[in-house]
Design a protein around this motif. Structure first.
Motif, PDB file in Angstrom:
ATOM      1  N   ASP A  31       2.077   7.943  -4.637  1.00 23.44           N
ATOM      2  CA  ASP A  31       2.461   8.121  -6.071  1.00 23.44           C
ATOM      3  C   ASP A  31       2.427   9.519  -6.662  1.00 23.44           C
ATOM      4  OD1 ASP A  31      -0.069   8.226  -6.409  1.00 23.44           O
ATOM      5  OD2 ASP A  31      -0.399   6.728  -7.930  1.00 23.44           O
ATOM      6  N   GLY A  32       2.142  10.377  -5.641  1.00 27.58           N
ATOM      7  CA  GLY A  32       1.850  11.851  -6.218  1.00 27.58           C
ATOM      8  C   GLY A  32       0.405  12.197  -6.152  1.00 27.58           C
ATOM      9  N   PHE A  33      -0.318  11.012  -6.268  1.00 28.09           N
ATOM     10  CA  PHE A  33      -1.959  11.313  -6.295  1.00 28.09           C
ATOM     11  C   PHE A  33      -2.709  10.661  -5.546  1.00 28.09           C
ATOM     12  CE2 PHE A  33       0.164  11.350 -10.757  1.00 28.09           C
ATOM     13  CZ  PHE A  33      -0.227  12.519 -11.110  1.00 28.09           C
ATOM     14  N   GLU A  34      -2.351   9.268  -4.942  1.00 29.45           N
ATOM     15  CA  GLU A  34      -3.144   8.576  -3.836  1.00 29.45           C
ATOM     16  C   GLU A  34      -1.923   8.095  -2.781  1.00 29.45           C
ATOM     17  OE1 GLU A  34      -4.949   5.249  -5.616  1.00 29.45           O
ATOM     18  OE2 GLU A  34      -5.317   6.368  -7.369  1.00 29.45           O
ATOM     19  N   TYR A  35      -2.546   8.011  -1.710  1.00 27.23           N
ATOM     20  CA  TYR A  35      -1.843   7.507  -0.657  1.00 27.23           C
ATOM     21  C   TYR A  35      -2.380   6.121   0.091  1.00 27.23           C
ATOM     22  CZ  TYR A  35      -0.072  12.347  -0.036  1.00 27.23           C
ATOM     23  OH  TYR A  35       0.551  13.481  -0.177  1.00 27.23           O
ATOM     24  N   THR A  36      -1.277   5.428   0.452  1.00 32.70           N
ATOM     25  CA  THR A  36      -1.894   4.081   1.158  1.00 32.70           C
ATOM     26  C   THR A  36      -0.904   3.875   2.280  1.00 32.70           C
ATOM     27  OG1 THR A  36      -2.383   1.936   0.834  1.00 32.70           O
ATOM     28  CG2 THR A  36      -0.424   2.644  -0.092  1.00 32.70           C
ATOM     29  N   ASN A  37      -1.444   3.338   3.373  1.00 33.66           N
ATOM     30  CA  ASN A  37      -0.514   3.255   4.542  1.00 33.66           C
ATOM     31  C   ASN A  37       0.488   1.975   4.308  1.00 33.66           C
ATOM     32  OD1 ASN A  37      -1.947   4.936   6.145  1.00 33.66           O
ATOM     33  ND2 ASN A  37      -3.268   3.284   6.972  1.00 33.66           N
ATOM     34  N   LEU A  38       1.416   2.015   4.692  1.00 29.31           N
ATOM     35  CA  LEU A  38       2.915   1.177   4.803  1.00 29.31           C
ATOM     36  C   LEU A  38       2.221  -0.080   5.272  1.00 29.31           C
ATOM     37  CD1 LEU A  38       5.972   3.139   5.861  1.00 29.31           C
ATOM     38  CD2 LEU A  38       5.610   1.974   3.860  1.00 29.31           C
ATOM     39  N   SER A  39       1.636  -0.101   6.147  1.00 26.75           N
ATOM     40  CA  SER A  39       1.090  -1.777   6.893  1.00 26.75           C
ATOM     41  C   SER A  39       0.083  -2.383   6.041  1.00 26.75           C
ATOM     42  CB  SER A  39       0.624  -1.243   8.225  1.00 26.75           C
ATOM     43  OG  SER A  39      -0.460  -0.401   8.187  1.00 26.75           O
ATOM     44  N   LYS A  40      -0.689  -1.443   5.258  1.00 24.62           N
ATOM     45  CA  LYS A  40      -1.555  -1.859   4.268  1.00 24.62           C
ATOM     46  C   LYS A  40      -0.932  -3.020   3.235  1.00 24.62           C
ATOM     47  CE  LYS A  40      -6.218  -1.273   2.404  1.00 24.62           C
ATOM     48  NZ  LYS A  40      -7.397  -0.577   2.523  1.00 24.62           N
ATOM     49  N   ILE A  41       0.245  -2.375   2.738  1.00 26.56           N
ATOM     50  CA  ILE A  41       1.077  -3.148   1.705  1.00 26.56           C
ATOM     51  C   ILE A  41       1.417  -4.550   2.225  1.00 26.56           C
ATOM     52  CG2 ILE A  41       2.997  -3.287  -0.046  1.00 26.56           C
ATOM     53  CD1 ILE A  41       2.993   0.071   0.458  1.00 26.56           C
ATOM     54  N   ARG A  42       1.881  -4.575   3.141  1.00 22.87           N
ATOM     55  CA  ARG A  42       2.494  -5.623   3.929  1.00 22.87           C
ATOM     56  C   ARG A  42       2.462  -5.390   5.435  1.00 22.87           C
ATOM     57  NH1 ARG A  42       0.586  -9.959   1.206  1.00 22.87           N
ATOM     58  NH2 ARG A  42       1.989 -10.317  -0.962  1.00 22.87           N
ATOM     59  N   ARG A  43       2.039  -6.210   6.390  1.00 28.11           N
ATOM     60  CA  ARG A  43       2.221  -6.008   7.681  1.00 28.11           C
ATOM     61  C   ARG A  43       3.983  -5.747   8.058  1.00 28.11           C
ATOM     62  NH1 ARG A  43      -0.195  -9.826  11.628  1.00 28.11           N
ATOM     63  NH2 ARG A  43       0.346  -7.893  13.190  1.00 28.11           N
ATOM     64  N   ASP A  44       4.707  -6.539   7.443  1.00 26.91           N
ATOM     65  CA  ASP A  44       6.176  -6.502   7.500  1.00 26.91           C
ATOM     66  C   ASP A  44       6.657  -5.236   7.127  1.00 26.91           C
ATOM     67  OD1 ASP A  44       6.149  -9.119   8.434  1.00 26.91           O
ATOM     68  OD2 ASP A  44       6.805 -10.081   6.307  1.00 26.91           O
ATOM     69  N   PHE A  45       5.760  -4.355   6.596  1.00 25.59           N
ATOM     70  CA  PHE A  45       6.621  -3.070   5.817  1.00 25.59           C
ATOM     71  C   PHE A  45       5.867  -1.900   6.606  1.00 25.59           C
ATOM     72  CE2 PHE A  45       6.149  -5.189   1.502  1.00 25.59           C
ATOM     73  CZ  PHE A  45       7.298  -6.156   1.800  1.00 25.59           C
ATOM     74  N   SER A  46       5.442  -2.109   7.969  1.00 29.03           N
ATOM     75  CA  SER A  46       4.910  -0.991   8.698  1.00 29.03           C
ATOM     76  C   SER A  46       6.119  -0.084   9.104  1.00 29.03           C
ATOM     77  CB  SER A  46       4.114  -1.627   9.877  1.00 29.03           C
ATOM     78  OG  SER A  46       5.009  -2.096  10.804  1.00 29.03           O
ATOM     79  N   MET A  47       5.837   1.012   9.224  1.00 27.38           N
ATOM     80  CA  MET A  47       7.014   2.100   9.962  1.00 27.38           C
ATOM     81  C   MET A  47       7.653   1.340  11.069  1.00 27.38           C
ATOM     82  SD  MET A  47       8.658   4.589   9.377  1.00 27.38           S
ATOM     83  CE  MET A  47       7.548   5.926   8.098  1.00 27.38           C
ATOM     84  N   GLY A  48       6.944   0.816  11.982  1.00 30.59           N
ATOM     85  CA  GLY A  48       7.661   0.498  13.261  1.00 30.59           C
ATOM     86  C   GLY A  48       8.651  -0.650  12.798  1.00 30.59           C
ATOM     87  N   ARG A  49       8.260  -1.668  11.841  1.00 29.39           N
ATOM     88  CA  ARG A  49       9.195  -2.764  11.679  1.00 29.39           C
ATOM     89  C   ARG A  49      10.288  -2.409  10.488  1.00 29.39           C
ATOM     90  NH1 ARG A  49       5.510  -8.374  11.262  1.00 29.39           N
ATOM     91  NH2 ARG A  49       4.298  -7.948  12.974  1.00 29.39           N
ATOM     92  N   LEU A  50      10.023  -1.394   9.668  1.00 23.98           N
ATOM     93  CA  LEU A  50      11.181  -0.876   8.887  1.00 23.98           C
ATOM     94  C   LEU A  50      12.133  -0.027   9.838  1.00 23.98           C
ATOM     95  CD1 LEU A  50       9.223   0.489   5.653  1.00 23.98           C
ATOM     96  CD2 LEU A  50      10.414  -1.569   6.033  1.00 23.98           C
ATOM     97  N   GLU A  51      11.393   0.614  10.667  1.00 25.79           N
ATOM     98  CA  GLU A  51      12.669   1.299  11.639  1.00 25.79           C
ATOM     99  C   GLU A  51      13.447   0.313  12.480  1.00 25.79           C
ATOM    100  OE1 GLU A  51      10.887   5.672  12.690  1.00 25.79           O
ATOM    101  OE2 GLU A  51      10.048   3.981  13.683  1.00 25.79           O
TER     102      GLU A  51
END
Length: 350
Positions: free
Chosen positions: A227-247
């Protein structure tokens, strides 16, 4: 049961944390390969053994937490702690078990000397989390306690947990302050955007409206959101949203900037794209510079109609709900009103 590994490797600091001045939170203590639980005795004996090694990090500290429904007894907690030491390969090492009573659930801290008292070699903590989780899963089934599948190991029949079920130290501190970790906020506010988007560009634009940016992981794999201040992994939001699954859904990852570079953009569209990105990533000085330049360009157009048409052209690289577009819209509205006032004045012959 849940295990957490502490970051303190100092004999004195770790012991002070476990026992320290606030002795009221200590429920009981149990020593292993130590003749007493006396504070100075434990520190002195561990130091004597640690001095036989060249390691500057002689202590390994971890905690075990039980579910409130487990009703574990003191003897069971000691047996569980002792079993984890055996499974880690630390059964012959000096250790102090300290149970705290400052939470609703039962939890046990284990402070163990990494230096073996006979061989004088320091224990290697390689793959310690996997060993701990394997140990906890067996202990849970042995005593009939609530089973908590780990991220690194699950028994047969157990499902791998959601990545977001665990908090790092920074997130734990946020929760204690009454703040919501970033991945939880994104899950609440943007989960539908991840699920409904049909392309990288649509997902980028949807997230940009909320001030969020997807980026590649620092090692070129995986992905993260900021968000311009903090970072979080895509997969931590939901496993369905990991980079591999989005790709798999959208094809190879491309940032919003890369997608825009593939388009034939006007100068003001490129300037706005730069402003929007700087605004979204919290680069305030750069954003102010872009914003100032955009304002000058809009004002130089000379007519209200040209300003309006140029503003609408910015939607090719943004959306009407984007905060940056709203900010530029306010600038454009002011300029349009000024130009209209000038046109009316000129029409009256002033």
């Amino acid at each position: 049961m849940i295990a957490k590994v502490g970051d303190s490797t100092s004999i004195l600091k770790t012991h002070n944390y476990l026992v320290g001045k606030d002795s009221k939170r200590v429920d009981w203590k149990q020593a292993r390969h130590l003749a007493s639980t006396d504070q100075q005795f434990v520190i002195d004996q561990m130091r004597k053994v640690a001095q036989n090694s060249q390691t500057d990090a002689p202590i390994y500290h971890y905690s075990l937490s039980w579910d409130e429904t487990d009703n574990s007894t003191r003897q069971q907690m000691i047996e569980a702690g002792t079993q984890t030491l055996r499974d880690l390969g630390l059964a012959e090492h000096q250790a102090l078990l300290v149970a705290h009573n400052d939470h609703d659930y039962k939890h046990l801290h284990i402070m163990v000397n990494r230096v073996h008292p006979i061989t004088c070699t320091a224990w290697d903590r390689y793959r310690d989390y996997i060993k701990l989780e394997k140990s906890l899963r067996r202990i849970e089934r042995q005593y009939g306690w609530k089973e908590v599948p780990g991220h690194h190991h699950q028994l047969e029949g157990q499902q791998e947990p959601e990545y977001g079920n665990s908090l790092n130290k920074f997130e734990c501190a946020q929760v204690k302050r009454g703040e919501t970790p970033l991945y939880m906020l994104i899950r609440e506010q943007a989960e539908h955007d991840f699920r409904e988007a049909e392309s990288w560009e649509e997902l980028h634009q949807r997230l940009a409206e909320k001030g969020l940016t997807i980026q590649r992981g620092s090692r070129g794999t995986g992905g993260k959101v900021t968000d311009g201040f903090e970072y979080t992994n895509l997969s931590k939001i939901r496993r369905d949203f990991s980079m591999g699954r989005l790709e798999k859904r959208f094809g190879p990852f491309k940032s919003l900037q890369e997608l825009q570079q593939g388009k034939q953009l006007t100068d003001i569209q490129r300037a706005f794209a730069g402003y929007e990105r700087a605004h979204r990533l919290g680069r305030h000085r750069r954003a102010r510079s872009f914003k100032k330049g955009i304002g000058k360009t809009l004002k130089a157009l000379g007519t209200a109609r040209k300003v309006h048409n140029t503003l609408q052209s910015l939607l090719a690289v943004s959306s009407s709900q984007n905060p940056a577009f709203k900010a530029v819209s306010m600038i454009a509205s002011t300029i349009i009103n000024q130009l209209k006032q000038q046109e009316r004045s000129q029409g009256r012959g002033y």
